[in-house]
Structures are given as structure tokens and as C-alpha cells.
Design a protein around this motif. Structure first.
Motif, short mmCIF file in Angstrom:
data_model
loop_
_atom_site.label_atom_id
_atom_site.label_comp_id
_atom_site.label_asym_id
_atom_site.label_seq_id
_atom_site.Cartn_x
_atom_site.Cartn_y
_atom_site.Cartn_z
N MET A 35 -30.25 -13.97 4.49
CA MET A 35 -29.87 -14.81 5.62
C MET A 35 -29.07 -14.02 6.65
O MET A 35 -28.34 -13.08 6.30
CB MET A 35 -29.02 -16.00 5.15
N THR A 36 -29.18 -14.42 7.89
CA THR A 36 -28.35 -13.82 8.93
C THR A 36 -26.91 -14.30 8.78
O THR A 36 -26.62 -15.24 8.02
CB THR A 36 -28.85 -14.22 10.33
N ALA A 37 -26.02 -13.68 9.54
CA ALA A 37 -24.61 -14.10 9.52
C ALA A 37 -24.51 -15.58 9.90
O ALA A 37 -23.80 -16.36 9.25
CB ALA A 37 -23.79 -13.24 10.48
N GLU A 38 -25.22 -15.98 10.95
CA GLU A 38 -25.16 -17.37 11.39
C GLU A 38 -25.70 -18.32 10.33
O GLU A 38 -25.13 -19.40 10.09
CB GLU A 38 -25.94 -17.54 12.69
N ARG A 96 -21.99 -24.80 15.54
CA ARG A 96 -20.63 -24.60 15.04
C ARG A 96 -20.50 -23.24 14.37
O ARG A 96 -19.48 -22.56 14.50
CB ARG A 96 -20.25 -25.71 14.07
N ALA A 97 -21.55 -22.82 13.64
CA ALA A 97 -21.53 -21.50 13.01
C ALA A 97 -21.42 -20.40 14.05
O ALA A 97 -20.64 -19.45 13.90
CB ALA A 97 -22.78 -21.31 12.16
N ALA A 98 -22.20 -20.52 15.12
CA ALA A 98 -22.16 -19.52 16.19
C ALA A 98 -20.78 -19.46 16.85
O ALA A 98 -20.24 -18.38 17.12
CB ALA A 98 -23.22 -19.84 17.24
N GLU A 99 -20.18 -20.61 17.07
CA GLU A 99 -18.83 -20.67 17.67
C GLU A 99 -17.79 -20.03 16.75
O GLU A 99 -16.91 -19.29 17.22
CB GLU A 99 -18.44 -22.13 17.93
N THR A 100 -17.91 -20.28 15.46
CA THR A 100 -16.94 -19.74 14.52
C THR A 100 -17.08 -18.23 14.41
O THR A 100 -16.08 -17.50 14.34
CB THR A 100 -17.10 -20.39 13.13
N LEU A 101 -18.32 -17.73 14.40
CA LEU A 101 -18.53 -16.28 14.38
C LEU A 101 -17.96 -15.64 15.65
O LEU A 101 -17.38 -14.55 15.59
CB LEU A 101 -20.02 -15.97 14.24
N GLN A 102 -18.12 -16.29 16.77
CA GLN A 102 -17.52 -15.79 18.01
C GLN A 102 -16.00 -15.73 17.86
O GLN A 102 -15.35 -14.77 18.28
CB GLN A 102 -17.89 -16.72 19.17
N HIS A 103 -15.44 -16.74 17.22
CA HIS A 103 -14.00 -16.85 17.06
C HIS A 103 -13.44 -15.74 16.18
O HIS A 103 -12.27 -15.34 16.35
CB HIS A 103 -13.68 -18.22 16.46
N VAL A 104 -14.24 -15.25 15.22
CA VAL A 104 -13.77 -14.17 14.35
C VAL A 104 -14.24 -12.79 14.83
O VAL A 104 -14.15 -11.81 14.11
CB VAL A 104 -14.19 -14.40 12.87
N GLY A 105 -14.76 -12.74 16.05
CA GLY A 105 -15.13 -11.47 16.66
C GLY A 105 -16.51 -10.96 16.31
O GLY A 105 -16.80 -9.77 16.49
N LEU A 106 -17.40 -11.84 15.87
CA LEU A 106 -18.75 -11.41 15.47
C LEU A 106 -19.85 -12.13 16.24
O LEU A 106 -20.96 -12.27 15.75
CB LEU A 106 -18.95 -11.63 13.96
N SER A 124 -26.99 -12.47 14.38
CA SER A 124 -28.37 -12.36 13.90
C SER A 124 -28.55 -11.25 12.87
O SER A 124 -29.66 -11.03 12.39
CB SER A 124 -29.32 -12.10 15.09
N HIS A 125 -27.47 -10.56 12.53
CA HIS A 125 -27.54 -9.47 11.55
C HIS A 125 -27.42 -10.02 10.14
O HIS A 125 -26.71 -10.98 9.88
CB HIS A 125 -26.42 -8.46 11.80
N LEU A 165 -24.20 -5.06 8.15
CA LEU A 165 -22.81 -5.23 8.53
C LEU A 165 -21.90 -4.37 7.65
O LEU A 165 -22.21 -4.10 6.50
CB LEU A 165 -22.40 -6.70 8.37
N SER A 166 -20.78 -3.95 8.21
CA SER A 166 -19.78 -3.23 7.41
C SER A 166 -19.08 -4.19 6.45
O SER A 166 -19.23 -5.42 6.56
CB SER A 166 -18.74 -2.60 8.34
#
Length: 229
Positions: free
Chosen positions: A103-106, A124-134, A139-140, A145-146
Motif C-alpha cells: 500500500m502507498t503511504a496514503e 483526511r489521510a492526505a491532510e494528515t500526511l501533509q501535517h507530518v511533512g509527507l 503515493s510512495h 521511504l526512509s
């Protein structure tokens, strides 16, 4: 006064050794955690910290004693009922990230939201990933990812549903010191924003020092250490 969201009374846990001897892992554990509070569990490897975390989260059963999670006694709940209680209200972060490789990060972040019936799970997943700097990495897949980024995804997944409680088991254990510090800052920033109770097992004394209270587990007995100086 802040509400108590986790409470344990006189918890005991045993296991049988190969020769049939009964070994005590946890002895008479008493503990409580209030809404918005950060509490650390420290102690030597093998002292039972992760076992205690599992009991408090309803992932395992004590041999005796009582756990109350979000006002519900877990004693008489089935596994399915415990899972239903946790859904949307309890998050988890582990040392090994526990992301789904295909699965992707989202998709990883949105999965528990979908299980909880959240209509706008992807958004909401996309917003939260934005909030944690990702936001640019949504889509990775995990392999792209590290370690620090994977743990950020795991934290985003845990916080996306605005849980009342977050259980964390060595959240910085697989990370270098710089990345671990970044994850520590992220955890406490999100705790403050969501007023989420944090209960974390850690060997990282710097992380434990950030907590409101610290408990030390020694030979199956829990001692409240207050805070670490």
C-alpha cells in the motif's frame, strides 16, 4: 479535572516454563493515565513492558486484575468487542512501523479510517500526511521511504482519527538519534493538538523525560518514578 482514560488495578500475568513452572511476569500492577497525559514505561529488556502495554490496550488478557479502557472494563469483553472499542479511539505506533508493504503511504493511513466508516478517509489521510511533512510522499510505498519517513506514516495513521489514546512501543527504537528527535517532537506536537493520552514503552531516556510521569518496571513490579531529571 482530566478524565482517566486508562486504569489498571492489581494486574497479574504468568506463563508456564518448559518444565511446567509458573513464572510471574507482572505482579499487582496499578496504573492510571489521564486524557492528554504522557506516561513512559521504562525498564530493562524482558521486564514485561510490552506485555503490560498489550494488556492495557486489550490486545492480551491478564490472569487476574482489572483494566478499564475509555470507561469500559475489558474483563468481560470479547476480542471483537475490544477491537470495536479501540476503533477510531485508540492508535498504535510500533518500533517496526507495521506498514503494509503493498500500500502507498496514503492507503496505509486511510485504512483504519475506512474500517471505522469515515466517509472522507482518503482526504483526511492526505491532510494528515501533509501535517507530518509527507505530503509529497503520499503515493510512495514503504520500501521507497526512509525509516524516519515510515515512522511518520505510522504516526499519521495513528493520529488521523484523532484518537483519545496512543500506545507507542519503542517509537524511536529503530531510528538514528537525529531522526528519533524529530519523531519525538512530532509525537508531542500531535499530542498537544489532539489532547491525546500517550502511553509509551521506551529505552530512550530523553523521550521519557518529556513525559508527565514515568513508571519503571523491575522484576514484574511497577514503581512510579515521577519524572526523570
Amino acid at each position: 479535572m482530566a478524565e482517566v482514560v486508562i486504569e489498571a488495578n492489581n494486574l497479574n500475568k504468568f506463563f508456564q516454563s518448559p518444565d511446567g513452572q509458573q513464572i510471574s511476569i507482572l505482579k499487582g500492577i496499578d496504573l492510571h493515565v489521564k486524557q492528554g497525559e504522557a506516561v513512559a514505561l521504562v525498564g530493562a529488556s524482558g521486564s514485561g513492558k510490552s506485555t503490560l502495554l498489550g494488556l492495557l490496550a486489550g490486545l492480551d488478557r491478564a490472569d487476574s486484575g482489572r483494566v478499564v479502557l475509555l470507561g469500559q472494563s475489558l474483563q468481560n469483553l470479547s476480542e471483537d468487542q475490544c477491537a470495536q472499542l479501540r476503533l477510531g479511539q485508540v492508535g498504535f505506533v510500533f518500533q517496526s512501523f507495521q506498514l503494509i508493504e503493498g500500500m502507498t503511504a496514503e492507503e496505509n493511513v486511510s485504512l483504519p479510517l475506512r474500517l471505522a466508516g469515515v466517509a472522507d478517509a482518503s482526504e483526511r489521510a492526505a491532510e494528515t500526511l501533509q501535517h507530518v511533512g509527507l505530503g509529497q510522499r503520499r503515493s510512495h510505498r514503504p520500501a521507497q521511504l526512509s525509516g524516519g519517513e515510515q515512522q511518520r506514516v505510522a504516526i499519521a495513521r495513528a493520529f488521523a482519527g484523532s484518537p483519545q489514546i496512543l500506545f507507542a512501543d519503542e517509537p524511536t527504537g529503530n531510528l538514528d538519534s537525529v531522526t528519533g528527535q524529530q519523531i519525538e517532537e512530532l509525537l508531542f506536537r500531535l499530542r498537544d493538538e489532539h489532547q491525546t493520552a500517550l502511553l509509551m514503552v521506551t529505552h530512550d531516556l530523553d523521550l521519557a523525560r518529556r513525559c508527565d510521569r514515568v513508571y519503571q518496571l523491575q522484576a514484574g513490579v511497577l514503581h512510579e518514578a515521577g519524572t526523570l531529571s
